[in-house]
Motif scaffolding. Structure first.
Motif, PDB file in Angstrom:
ATOM      1  N   ASN A 252      31.206  43.718  38.564  1.00  0.00           N
ATOM      2  CA  ASN A 252      30.350  43.778  39.751  1.00  0.00           C
ATOM      3  C   ASN A 252      30.076  45.193  40.236  1.00  0.00           C
ATOM      4  N   PRO A 350      35.843  34.302  42.798  1.00  0.00           N
ATOM      5  CA  PRO A 350      35.065  35.430  43.318  1.00  0.00           C
ATOM      6  C   PRO A 350      34.749  35.236  44.786  1.00  0.00           C
ATOM      7  N   THR A 384      29.348  38.463  43.889  1.00  0.00           N
ATOM      8  CA  THR A 384      29.015  37.759  42.667  1.00  0.00           C
ATOM      9  C   THR A 384      27.629  37.139  42.803  1.00  0.00           C
ATOM     10  N   THR A 442      35.782  40.373  43.453  1.00  0.00           N
ATOM     11  CA  THR A 442      35.932  39.953  42.062  1.00  0.00           C
ATOM     12  C   THR A 442      37.277  39.277  41.810  1.00  0.00           C
TER      13      THR A 442
END
Length: 640
Positions: A252, A350, A384, A442
């Motif tokens: 990410n 996430p 995400t 994450t």
């Protein structure tokens, strides 16, 4: 390969002892020369034979790894070696802050030639571990640009007396054209030399942990690299070695953490180091401390994987935590200094949110404060998916890694990190204001550091850490809706399409409470918030009702008969004490009770089987004119 005797060691029995696993010696046996030669090159043979004279490599790994954990957790001098390629070295040839290569002459006579970041990740890793464990932790950088496993084995010939050695290879071994054949792209030779290297480190007295290759911006063969990762896991299983997957460390993040297609800049290397530190804090990589939405951690060292730094565990009957040999416990810093609690955790989810739980009191003078930092405050990656999170605009940008608050107002504040809340001794209190949380963007390993401060000027005040809770994005979305609108909004489903009579509407009572962050008040009727129910018959009328309760239904219990509007209730699990009409506002000239298209509440009852509040609607007006029960409407629930 010169100096190496290739032998199928599984078929060898040492002449001086009982054969052990893979042809290595069993109990009280020494390996045969042939068995040793099948594992290592000639120059490491003597040391390895000595190391394996009484223990299998699997047993030695377990023993050395346990010894490392004991040393670092008790504050003894601990040495960690990180060995690998340019990622470990910290190569950077383009960023503005690069520094010249160090002038050190390495054990095999080689020297570094590439520029690098001023903050290679082993150096940052050392800083992170020292924050937690103190200055006795040393991390040695044995990275070299362009190294593959065989070349690194030949380069680092001196025993560093490490307690733990981390291996970080794979990018070069998998497909880089500057790696000579037959080593380039050979999984067999990659694993073969990894095995020789780990046996040598075990002989030197160091436990071993593997790191998978770090995710790059665009190497040519990511699929090939994945095969090397998979093979590494298989080798680790053979020896009982932990594997740390580094791919999530930089997930990410965009191009801002890289200096080229593979190497990183100072920010990128610092990110890798910080996420790696989380794996080595607390229980360690062999025991991921898994959390998800709904997980609540207190302050117990092993049960909650919480490390205490300059802070003491104290009894606090208002802490809301389980008793440990007495009263519930919390963490309090010494007067005049900072105290810390470190939580190392692993999540598969996430966009998870973490909320520290802190008690702040200002009974005396001065200011007490707390601060929470995710991953030591480094910049976080992107969501995400902003669409999946569904939060207000201010929450969908790149996450802020820190949250803080100080308290100077008079009185006692029992703070659950929801601003604007003050009350005396009822934990956790009513939580209806702004949530102060940090988004964990994450999956993977993370560290949460909670710092509290009680200065000398505030010696009569108190500040304590009570734990942390984790909240899913879905739950927080509901919470944010309530905070923003102060409502629980439920329109009638469009599928009714004004074609069926709607005589009753049910709401799951525990969900309404949980969505609003209202804790159960069983046995404390004075803590029960009145419920506001607003019924909108669009274009016709708006009616508002108030419901007063006693105890909340934390267990299904038994049914309660309907309580009509304007009447007091009876007994039952729901304990609906009163249903009252606050206002009835017509849109036009026709009064609400005379309008056949306006929806009106007749009574409310509690259904134990579904733990629901059932709203029963009026079917007639005062003049006995029939109501149109097919007309759609909307119900909004909030707390007075």
């Amino acid at each position: 390969m010169p100096g190496l005797i290739k032998v199928f060691v599984a078929n060898i029995k040492g002449s001086r002892g009982i054969q052990g696993v893979q042809g290595l010696p069993g109990t009280n046996a020494t390996p045969s020369d042939e068995a040793v030669a099948g594992y290592i090159s000639t120059e490491g043979e003597s040391a390895t034979k000595t190391a394996l004279s009484t223990l299998s490599p699997q047993t030695r790994q377990a023993w050395l790894y346990g010894s490392y954990l004991k040393k670092i957790s008790t504050g003894e001098a601990t040495r960690i070696v990180v060995r690998g390629d340019s990622m470990v070295y910290g190569q950077d040839t383009v960023s503005a802050d690069i520094v010249p290569p160090p002038a050190d002459v390495l054990p095999n006579g080689s020297t570094h030639t590439s520029t690098r970041t001023p903050g290679p990740y082993p150096a940052v890793l050392q800083n992170r571990l020292r924050d937690v464990y103190g200055a006795n932790v040393s991390v040695i950088n044995q990275g070299f640009s362009g190294d593959y496993v065989k070349k690194s084995y030949d380069r680092w010939l001196a025993n560093e007396n490490a307690d733990l050695t981390l291996y970080h290879f794979g990018i070069n071994d998998s497909d880089k054209d500057y790696v000579p054949l037959p080593y380039r792209g050979s999984v067999q030779l990659y694993i073969e030399w990894m095995e020789r290297m780990l046996l040598r480190d075990l002989a030197w007295g160091s436990a071993v942990v593997f790191l998978t290759a770090t995710k790059g911006r665009g190497w040519s063969s990511p699929t090939v690299l994945e095969t090397f990762r998979s093979a590494l896991y298989a080798l680790a299983a053979k020896y009982g070695i932990n594997v740390i997957d580094t791919e999530p460390f930089t997930a990410n993040y965009g191009t801002g953490i890289y200096s080229d297609s593979i190497h990183m800049n100072t920010t990128g290397y610092g990110t890798v180091a910080t996420r790696l530190a989380a794996c080595l804090i607390g229980e360690g990589p062999h025991k991921p401390f898994l959390v998800t939405g709904g997980t609540v951690l207190a302050t117990r060292p092993t049960i909650d994987n919480c490390l205490h730094v300059n802070i003491s565990m104290v009894d606090n009957p208002n802490a809301g935590t389980p008793p440990e040999g007495g009263l519930p416990v919390a963490l309090r810093p010494p007067v005049g200094s900072d105290g810390f609690a470190y939580y190392s955790f692993y999540t598969d989810a996430p966009d998870l949110w973490v909320v520290p739980m802190v008690y702040l009191s200002t009974d005396g003078s001065g200011t007490v404060s707390w601060e929470a930092a995710l991953d030591f405050g480094i910049g976080q990656g992107d969501n995400t998916s902003d669409y999946a999170v569904g939060l207000p605009a201010e929450s969908t940008s790149r996450a802020d890694a820190t949250a803080a608050r100080s308290l100077t107002s008079a009185g006692t504040d029992l703070n659950f990190l929801y601003s604007g809340h003050n009350e005396s001794a009822s934990f956790p209190g009513k939580r209806t204001a702004t949530l102060m949380a940090i988004r964990v963007v994450t999956p993977g390993w993370h560290t949460l550091r909670v710092k509290v401060n009680r200065p000398a000027s505030a010696s009569a005040t108190d500040v304590q850490i009570m734990g942390v809770q984790f909240v899913s994005s879905q739950t927080l979305f509901i919470q944010k809706q309530l905070e923003t609108a102060g409502e629980f909004h439920r329109p009638v489903p469009a599928s009714f399409n004004e074609s069926a009579d709607i005589l009753t509407t049910s709401f799951h009572w525990p969900t309404i409470l949980a969505s609003a962050g209202v804790p159960p008040w069983t046995g404390a009727h004075y803590a029960a918030p009145p419920l506001r129910v607003t019924v909108r018959s669009y274009g016709q009328a708006v009616c508002e009702y108030m419901l007063i309760f006693n105890q909340s239904p934390i267990t299904p219990g038994s049914d309660q008969a309907a309580v009509v509007v304007g009447a007091s209730g009876g007994t039952g699990s729901g304990n609906i004490e009163l249903v009252s009409l606050l206002r009835a506002t017509p849109v036009g000239a026709t009064a609400v009770n005379a309008n056949t298209l306006s929806r009106e509440l007749a009574s409310v009852q509690y259904v134990a089987a579904t733990q629901s509040l059932r709203f029963n609607w009026k079917t007639t007006t005062v003049s006995a004119a029939a109501k149109d029960m097919k007309k759609n409407f909307a119900v909004t629930i909030s707390f007075l």
